[in-house]
Design a protein around this motif. Structure first.
Motif, PDB file in Angstrom:
ATOM      1  N   UNK A  47      10.865   4.933  13.291  1.00 35.93           N
ATOM      2  CA  UNK A  47      11.980   4.252  13.939  1.00 35.93           C
ATOM      3  C   UNK A  47      12.457   3.058  13.117  1.00 35.93           C
ATOM      4  N   UNK A  48      11.520   2.335  12.497  1.00 37.63           N
ATOM      5  CA  UNK A  48      11.923   1.211  11.654  1.00 37.63           C
ATOM      6  C   UNK A  48      12.725   1.689  10.447  1.00 37.63           C
ATOM      7  N   UNK A  49      12.326   2.823   9.888  1.00 39.32           N
ATOM      8  CA  UNK A  49      13.087   3.388   8.773  1.00 39.32           C
ATOM      9  C   UNK A  49      14.496   3.764   9.216  1.00 39.32           C
ATOM     10  N   UNK A  50      14.623   4.371  10.416  1.00 41.02           N
ATOM     11  CA  UNK A  50      15.940   4.763  10.927  1.00 41.02           C
ATOM     12  C   UNK A  50      16.854   3.553  11.104  1.00 41.02           C
ATOM     13  N   UNK A  51      16.281   2.428  11.537  1.00 41.02           N
ATOM     14  CA  UNK A  51      17.072   1.234  11.795  1.00 41.02           C
ATOM     15  C   UNK A  51      17.314   0.401  10.545  1.00 41.02           C
ATOM     16  N   UNK A  52      16.768   0.827   9.432  1.00 44.07           N
ATOM     17  CA  UNK A  52      16.999   0.110   8.186  1.00 44.07           C
ATOM     18  C   UNK A  52      16.196  -1.162   8.058  1.00 44.07           C
ATOM     19  N   UNK A  53      15.040  -1.219   8.678  1.00 47.87           N
ATOM     20  CA  UNK A  53      14.178  -2.401   8.569  1.00 47.87           C
ATOM     21  C   UNK A  53      13.633  -2.539   7.138  1.00 47.87           C
ATOM     22  N   UNK A  54      13.206  -3.753   6.804  1.00 43.88           N
ATOM     23  CA  UNK A  54      12.780  -4.038   5.431  1.00 43.88           C
ATOM     24  C   UNK A  54      11.373  -3.541   5.133  1.00 43.88           C
ATOM     25  N   UNK A  67       0.807  -1.224   0.000  1.00 38.83           N
ATOM     26  CA  UNK A  67       0.000   0.000   0.000  1.00 38.83           C
ATOM     27  C   UNK A  67       0.838   1.272   0.000  1.00 38.83           C
ATOM     28  N   UNK A  68       2.111   1.176   0.346  1.00 40.58           N
ATOM     29  CA  UNK A  68       2.971   2.372   0.381  1.00 40.58           C
ATOM     30  C   UNK A  68       4.434   1.944   0.284  1.00 40.58           C
ATOM     31  N   UNK A  69       5.293   2.905  -0.091  1.00 40.13           N
ATOM     32  CA  UNK A  69       6.737   2.644  -0.140  1.00 40.13           C
ATOM     33  C   UNK A  69       7.169   1.791  -1.312  1.00 40.13           C
ATOM     34  N   UNK A  70       6.558   2.012  -2.471  1.00 39.80           N
ATOM     35  CA  UNK A  70       6.908   1.202  -3.643  1.00 39.80           C
ATOM     36  C   UNK A  70       8.396   1.277  -3.993  1.00 39.80           C
ATOM     37  N   UNK A  71       9.014   2.419  -3.713  1.00 36.74           N
ATOM     38  CA  UNK A  71      10.430   2.597  -4.056  1.00 36.74           C
ATOM     39  C   UNK A  71      11.347   1.716  -3.214  1.00 36.74           C
ATOM     40  N   UNK A  72      10.830   1.181  -2.112  1.00 39.99           N
ATOM     41  CA  UNK A  72      11.661   0.337  -1.249  1.00 39.99           C
ATOM     42  C   UNK A  72      11.427  -1.138  -1.457  1.00 39.99           C
ATOM     43  N   UNK A  73      10.798  -1.512  -2.561  1.00 41.29           N
ATOM     44  CA  UNK A  73      10.409  -2.891  -2.798  1.00 41.29           C
ATOM     45  C   UNK A  73      11.616  -3.828  -2.920  1.00 41.29           C
ATOM     46  N   UNK A  74      12.823  -3.280  -3.245  1.00 40.69           N
ATOM     47  CA  UNK A  74      14.002  -4.130  -3.394  1.00 40.69           C
ATOM     48  C   UNK A  74      14.889  -4.134  -2.143  1.00 40.69           C
ATOM     49  N   UNK A  75      14.323  -3.735  -1.031  1.00 41.11           N
ATOM     50  CA  UNK A  75      15.083  -3.808   0.221  1.00 41.11           C
ATOM     51  C   UNK A  75      15.409  -5.262   0.559  1.00 41.11           C
ATOM     52  N   UNK A  76      16.558  -5.447   1.246  1.00 38.66           N
ATOM     53  CA  UNK A  76      16.979  -6.775   1.667  1.00 38.66           C
ATOM     54  C   UNK A  76      16.171  -7.228   2.880  1.00 38.66           C
ATOM     55  N   UNK A  77      15.798  -8.511   2.898  1.00 39.64           N
ATOM     56  CA  UNK A  77      15.122  -9.114   4.042  1.00 39.64           C
ATOM     57  C   UNK A  77      15.979 -10.264   4.555  1.00 39.64           C
ATOM     58  N   UNK A 121      13.403  -4.524  19.712  1.00 37.00           N
ATOM     59  CA  UNK A 121      13.769  -5.897  19.395  1.00 37.00           C
ATOM     60  C   UNK A 121      14.021  -6.105  17.900  1.00 37.00           C
ATOM     61  N   UNK A 122      13.935  -5.041  17.144  1.00 41.10           N
ATOM     62  CA  UNK A 122      14.116  -5.159  15.697  1.00 41.10           C
ATOM     63  C   UNK A 122      15.540  -4.782  15.291  1.00 41.10           C
ATOM     64  N   UNK A 123      15.983  -5.347  14.166  1.00 43.46           N
ATOM     65  CA  UNK A 123      17.317  -5.079  13.636  1.00 43.46           C
ATOM     66  C   UNK A 123      17.212  -4.693  12.158  1.00 43.46           C
ATOM     67  N   UNK A 124      18.333  -4.297  11.630  1.00 45.80           N
ATOM     68  CA  UNK A 124      18.386  -3.938  10.222  1.00 45.80           C
ATOM     69  C   UNK A 124      17.961  -5.131   9.362  1.00 45.80           C
ATOM     70  N   UNK A 125      17.216  -4.869   8.286  1.00 45.58           N
ATOM     71  CA  UNK A 125      16.746  -5.871   7.329  1.00 45.58           C
ATOM     72  C   UNK A 125      15.716  -6.832   7.922  1.00 45.58           C
ATOM     73  N   UNK A 126      15.060  -6.420   9.018  1.00 41.02           N
ATOM     74  CA  UNK A 126      13.950  -7.194   9.571  1.00 41.02           C
ATOM     75  C   UNK A 126      12.635  -6.777   8.901  1.00 41.02           C
ATOM     76  N   UNK A 127      11.792  -7.767   8.563  1.00 42.90           N
ATOM     77  CA  UNK A 127      10.434  -7.511   8.120  1.00 42.90           C
ATOM     78  C   UNK A 127       9.508  -7.846   9.285  1.00 42.90           C
ATOM     79  N   UNK A 128       8.719  -6.888   9.718  1.00 38.99           N
ATOM     80  CA  UNK A 128       7.816  -7.080  10.855  1.00 38.99           C
ATOM     81  C   UNK A 128       6.389  -7.265  10.348  1.00 38.99           C
ATOM     82  N   UNK A 129       5.698  -8.294  10.872  1.00 39.78           N
ATOM     83  CA  UNK A 129       4.261  -8.459  10.598  1.00 39.78           C
ATOM     84  C   UNK A 129       3.535  -8.425  11.934  1.00 39.78           C
ATOM     85  N   UNK A 130       2.370  -7.783  11.927  1.00 37.85           N
ATOM     86  CA  UNK A 130       1.664  -7.548  13.183  1.00 37.85           C
ATOM     87  C   UNK A 130       0.159  -7.426  12.936  1.00 37.85           C
TER      88      UNK A 130
END
Length: 540
Positions: free
Chosen positions: A69-76, A18-28, A42-51
């Motif tokens: 905060x997830x963007x700052x930490x480089x989450x997927x 629904x948003x952030x199409x430009x980040x679709x190639x982020x590493x997971x 509890x999250x780290x860089x390249x984490x994908x969170x589902x909730x």
């Protein structure tokens, strides 16, 4: 793996980005399912969170804070299961995610979050397992080449075939070290390094950059860590995305195997160098009992008895014009390798030896010295430039007359040493001095050593009362002044001081010795004393 690849799994059927199409190639790297209020810790860089967004159903601000905060930490990205606690993803969250190019995924209500986590992690694990299996296979392949004696060239060739890009092995100064493809970008790397460009950061596993020349070619560097303080590099002539883990692992396996092979080659070279340096030291010092032994041992190191040789001795000196002993063993090895690299391209055979901290070249003279003098001097000048550029080292050379046979090399070595000494006496810096026969020195050799010592001591005895620094400055100034044919301006130029400083020091010398330096007999006496000093030092 990339987020868009993960979203193609069957378990994500019905999910919507629904948003952030430009980040679709982020590493997971992993998928987490959490509903705790302090989830961000509890999250780290390249984490994908589902909730299920249970804690955000009545607190939109907390959801926006989480996205930031997830963007700052480089989450997927963030996947939210709607139609349970949130009927739909809030418009404010969509707007913020689009501003940050942060992927925001709407998960369908019929899909279990546990299934998403399990199947996603299983897929990621399978991909990683395949990558590691492929890495093990390539490592075994490259190791096989080494064991079978095919060596580094075969590894580089095979690596290039596997990754579909040309590959070049570079030394620490970004210069090709083996049978390499000719490439403009590679040829320019060393020049750019000299001009202050940095191509690799210590903590990075690889670095890519594009050339600004007409080719616009991209080069990707992978470090090859060995025993040296400075690493070598595998240069891939093409761009390898950080997400292409399979290719990166393949290059890293090649790098590891090449590193071990380079260390093995270095150990063999060190052993060979030690043997040839021991031979040359014993040869120069007259340790061998017979000349036949010299001929036999010399043949082991490629030295022919009937060959003519020019001997060159080089010393690296510091700012005080004393031989530098403070460089580390690894840096001395790098200097030796840099010199060896330059000599390999010379059109005549040159043998390299080291004694203490001096570098000795034996040039095989297969033509007249006149015909090759300029090219050999250019070689030495180039070595001076390279060592100063890469190591901030100033090296000066003394060159001998030619030796008709191998047995005359010790004499040529002494001549090269004398030329080096006289260059230093003249106050020169980073020079190349060719030996000239010193008739006066040859005459002085006929005088008993005790009488030479007495003449020298008597001449400079008056200076002994001066401080150590003044003593050295005065005698050095006096020596350069006499060698400059008593020209004050020339002496000042050679010593890099003002002519008034020269005048002051010379007046001080006249005051100490009690005689005028304009008297021919006195200048002759001083010249002889300095020649005797050089002769006495050469006998030690």
């Amino acid at each position: 793996m990339k987020l868009n690849d993960l979203l193609n799994l069957p378990v994500f059927e019905g999910a919507t980005l629904t948003a952030g199409n430009q980040g679709i190639e982020r590493e997971v790297h992993t998928v987490n399912m959490m509903d705790a209020p302090d989830i961000i810790h509890f999250l780290k860089k390249n984490d994908l969170l589902i909730t299920t967004a249970f804690h955000f159903k009545d607190d939109l601000d907390s959801l926006l804070i989480l996205i930031r905060e997830m963007e700052k930490q480089g989450c997927s990205g963030l996947g939210i299961k709607t139609k349970r606690f949130l009927e739909e993803i809030p418009e404010a969250a969509i707007t913020l995610a689009n501003e940050l190019d942060f992927p925001l995924i709407e998960l369908p209500v019929h899909t279990s979050l546990g299934d998403i986590v399990n199947q996603s992690l299983s897929y990621i694990l399978d991909v990683r397992t395949n990558e590691l299996h492929h890495a093990m296979q390539t490592h075994q392949l490259f190791t096989k080449y080494v064991i079978s004696g095919q060596g580094i060239d075969k590894i580089v060739e095979r690596l290039s075939s596997l990754i579909k890009f040309p590959v070049v092995l570079l030394n620490s100064h970004l210069r090709p070290v083996r049978n390499q493809v000719k490439n403009t970008s590679i040829d320019n790397l060393e020049k750019m390094l000299v001009n202050g460009y940095s191509f690799h950061f210590p903590k990075a596993t690889m670095s890519s950059f594009s050339m600004v020349n007409e080719t616009r070619e991209t080069v990707t560097l992978f470090p090859v860590y060995t025993h040296n303080e400075q690493s070598s590099y595998l240069a891939v002539l093409g761009f390898i995305p950080p997400s292409n883990r399979s290719t990166i692992l393949t290059v890293e396996q090649a790098s590891n195997v090449i590193a071990f092979e380079l260390m093995k080659e270095n150990a063999l070279k060190q052993h060979s160098r030690r043997l040839q340096n021991e031979f040359f030291t014993n040869f120069i010092n007259g340790t061998f009992s017979t000349y036949e032994e010299v001929i036999s041992r010399g043949r082991e190191f490629g030295l022919n008895n009937e060959q003519r040789y020019i001997c060159t001795v080089g010393d690296i000196v510091d700012e005080e014009k004393t031989i530098s002993y403070l460089r580390s063993q690894s840096e001395n090895e790098l200097i030796y390798e840099a010199i060896e690299f330059e000599i390999q391209s010379f059109h005549q055979t040159v043998h390299i030896f080291t004694i203490d901290h001096s570098y000795i070249f034996l040039l095989e003279l297969n033509d007249t010295w006149k015909n090759i003098e300029q090219s050999f001097l250019s070689l030495l000048t180039n070595i001076q430039s390279k060592l100063h550029t890469h190591f901030r080292a100033n090296i000066s050379f003394g060159i001998s007359n030619y030796a008709e046979q191998l047995k005359q090399v010790p004499i040529s070595y002494k001549e090269a040493r004398d030329a080096l000494y006289y260059g230093n006496m003249l106050g020169k810096k980073q020079f190349i001095e060719i030996y000239q026969p010193k008739e006066v020195t040859e005459i002085l050799r006929m005088v008993p050593i005790d009488q030479l010592k007495k003449f020298y001591t008597d001449t400079f005895q008056a200076f002994a009362n001066e401080s150590k620094k003044d003593y050295q400055d005065l005698l050095h100034t006096l020596s350069v002044y006499l060698e400059s044919h008593c020209q004050i301006s020339e002496a000042a130029k050679r010593l890099y001081v003002h002519r008034n400083t020269i005048i002051y020091r010379l007046e001080k010398c006249e005051e100490i010795i009690g005689r005028s330096l304009k008297e021919p007999d006195e200048t002759l006496r001083l010249r002889l004393a300095f020649r005797i000093k050089a002769l006495l030092q050469g006998n030690h």
